[in-house]
Design a protein around this motif. Structure first.
Motif, PDB file in Angstrom:
ATOM      1  N   VAL A  50       0.880  -1.172   0.000  1.00  0.00           N
ATOM      2  CA  VAL A  50       0.000   0.000   0.000  1.00  0.00           C
ATOM      3  C   VAL A  50       0.913   1.216   0.000  1.00  0.00           C
ATOM      4  O   VAL A  50       1.771   1.362   0.878  1.00  0.00           O
ATOM      5  N   ALA A  68      -2.675   0.406  -4.375  1.00  0.00           N
ATOM      6  CA  ALA A  68      -2.459  -0.979  -3.963  1.00  0.00           C
ATOM      7  C   ALA A  68      -1.699  -1.662  -5.092  1.00  0.00           C
ATOM      8  O   ALA A  68      -2.101  -1.590  -6.258  1.00  0.00           O
ATOM      9  N   HIS A  70       0.244  -5.240  -6.429  1.00  0.00           N
ATOM     10  CA  HIS A  70       0.456  -6.677  -6.288  1.00  0.00           C
ATOM     11  C   HIS A  70       1.479  -7.114  -7.324  1.00  0.00           C
ATOM     12  O   HIS A  70       1.269  -6.945  -8.528  1.00  0.00           O
ATOM     13  N   GLN A  84      -2.037  -3.130 -10.289  1.00  0.00           N
ATOM     14  CA  GLN A  84      -2.163  -2.011  -9.375  1.00  0.00           C
ATOM     15  C   GLN A  84      -3.522  -1.347  -9.536  1.00  0.00           C
ATOM     16  O   GLN A  84      -4.157  -1.444 -10.587  1.00  0.00           O
ATOM     17  N   HIS A  87      -6.925   3.762  -4.823  1.00  0.00           N
ATOM     18  CA  HIS A  87      -7.978   3.617  -3.818  1.00  0.00           C
ATOM     19  C   HIS A  87      -8.079   4.887  -2.977  1.00  0.00           C
ATOM     20  O   HIS A  87      -7.077   5.553  -2.708  1.00  0.00           O
ATOM     21  N   ALA A  93      -7.761  -0.202  -0.012  1.00  0.00           N
ATOM     22  CA  ALA A  93      -6.558  -0.708  -0.671  1.00  0.00           C
ATOM     23  C   ALA A  93      -6.179  -2.075  -0.095  1.00  0.00           C
ATOM     24  O   ALA A  93      -5.818  -3.006  -0.833  1.00  0.00           O
ATOM     25  N   GLN A  94      -6.270  -2.211   1.230  1.00  0.00           N
ATOM     26  CA  GLN A  94      -5.980  -3.495   1.871  1.00  0.00           C
ATOM     27  C   GLN A  94      -6.975  -4.565   1.428  1.00  0.00           C
ATOM     28  O   GLN A  94      -6.604  -5.731   1.220  1.00  0.00           O
ATOM     29  N   TRP A  96      -8.530  -4.737  -1.472  1.00  0.00           N
ATOM     30  CA  TRP A  96      -8.180  -5.124  -2.838  1.00  0.00           C
ATOM     31  C   TRP A  96      -7.033  -6.127  -2.836  1.00  0.00           C
ATOM     32  O   TRP A  96      -7.044  -7.114  -3.573  1.00  0.00           O
ATOM     33  N   LEU A  97      -6.038  -5.887  -1.994  1.00  0.00           N
ATOM     34  CA  LEU A  97      -4.909  -6.813  -1.904  1.00  0.00           C
ATOM     35  C   LEU A  97      -5.341  -8.154  -1.313  1.00  0.00           C
ATOM     36  O   LEU A  97      -4.873  -9.215  -1.751  1.00  0.00           O
ATOM     37  N   ARG A 130     -11.609  -4.237   5.776  1.00  0.00           N
ATOM     38  CA  ARG A 130     -10.456  -5.035   5.351  1.00  0.00           C
ATOM     39  C   ARG A 130     -10.822  -6.509   5.156  1.00  0.00           C
ATOM     40  O   ARG A 130     -10.264  -7.193   4.309  1.00  0.00           O
TER      41      ARG A 130
END
Length: 259
Positions: A50, A68, A70, A84, A87, A93-94, A96-97, A130
């Motif tokens: 993030v 975010a 990855h 990516q 967000h 963002a967390q 999405w990951l 989350r």
């Protein structure tokens, strides 16, 4: 720990054109990037980050400021792929990951790279986002990066508890003097009423009814744990937890949703 992003791409080449473009993009802006959270798998094959994008403040008004990222690596072919997404807030963002395989609790903010949540309710709502999976569908968002600092995210909540009021607004307000922030949730019947509240700000953010149910359950649990044999009095019954206080200066804020 340094907040300069470490993408761990040394000796690797992009596996496809989109990853090559992403590498070039982050390379152009990495001096404006600050790592807020990161998780790297022990086998070295994946990284989740993030990042705060400092260049966003000079972009379109209201633009999201978090990325975010990855990264997946094929160590046999010495290649990598990058996904990516921008967000509006860190919890989304967390989320999405997490949808890409990152354990939600492994992507926590670094201790020296965070504002402090002002209260337990903020921590609770962040954790729920989350861990929410596919529950929330983002419909709109806006980041106001000058005084008063705030970000709102409008979502559609697919959980059965939100059937009557499925449109939710998550409102994050930051106090840079105290170095803290609060996060609150509001519940609405539709997008029109949510946008109207954002424009008017003449009432407190309407709290979700399920919050009141949870508060009532906490009261009942507290009473059940009581060891006193005396009947409960008004003074002995714990007051419901306040979950949506009036927003400071809310009536003067006129930043409505985009049409």
């Amino acid at each position: 720990m340094s907040d300069t992003p470490n993408f761990r791409l040394g000796g690797l080449t992009p596996a496809d054109e989109s990853s090559a473009e992403a590498e070039g993009d982050i390379g152009l802006r990495d001096d404006l990037f600050r790592t807020l959270a990161e998780h790297h798998t022990p086998d070295g094959k994946q990284s989740f980050l993030v990042i705060h994008d400092g260049s966003a403040t000079w972009g379109l008004p209201g633009a999201p400021q978090f990325i975010a990222l990855h990264i997946t690596r094929d160590l046999a072919t010495r290649t990598f792929r990058i996904e990516q997404a921008d967000h509006p807030t860190v919890p989304f963002a967390q989320l999405w990951l997490a949808s890409r395989g990152c354990p939600p609790d492994a992507i926590q903010l670094l201790e020296d790279q965070r504002l402090e949540p002002a209260d337990a309710l903020t921590v609770h709502i962040e954790g729920r986002i989350r861990h929410s999976g596919t529950r929330y569908e983002i419909k709109d968002h806006y980041t106001h990066d000058s005084v008063p600092y705030e970000t709102w995210v409008m979502v559609r909540d697919s959980d059965s508890s939100a059937a009557d009021l499925p449109v939710r607004i998550f409102l994050e307000e930051t106090d840079l003097d105290a170095f803290t922030y609060t996060l609150r949730e509001g519940a609405f019947r539709d997008g029109s009423s949510a946008n109207q509240w954002l424009f008017d700000r003449d009432t407190p953010l309407p709290e979700p009814p399920e919050h009141l149910v949870s508060a009532d359950r906490r009261i009942r649990a507290a009473l059940a744990r009581s060891t006193t044999s005396q009947p409960a009095t008004a003074a002995s019954v714990p007051a419901p937890t306040a979950v949506s206080a009036p927003l400071p200066g809310a009536s003067s804020h006129r930043r409505g949703g985009r049409s």
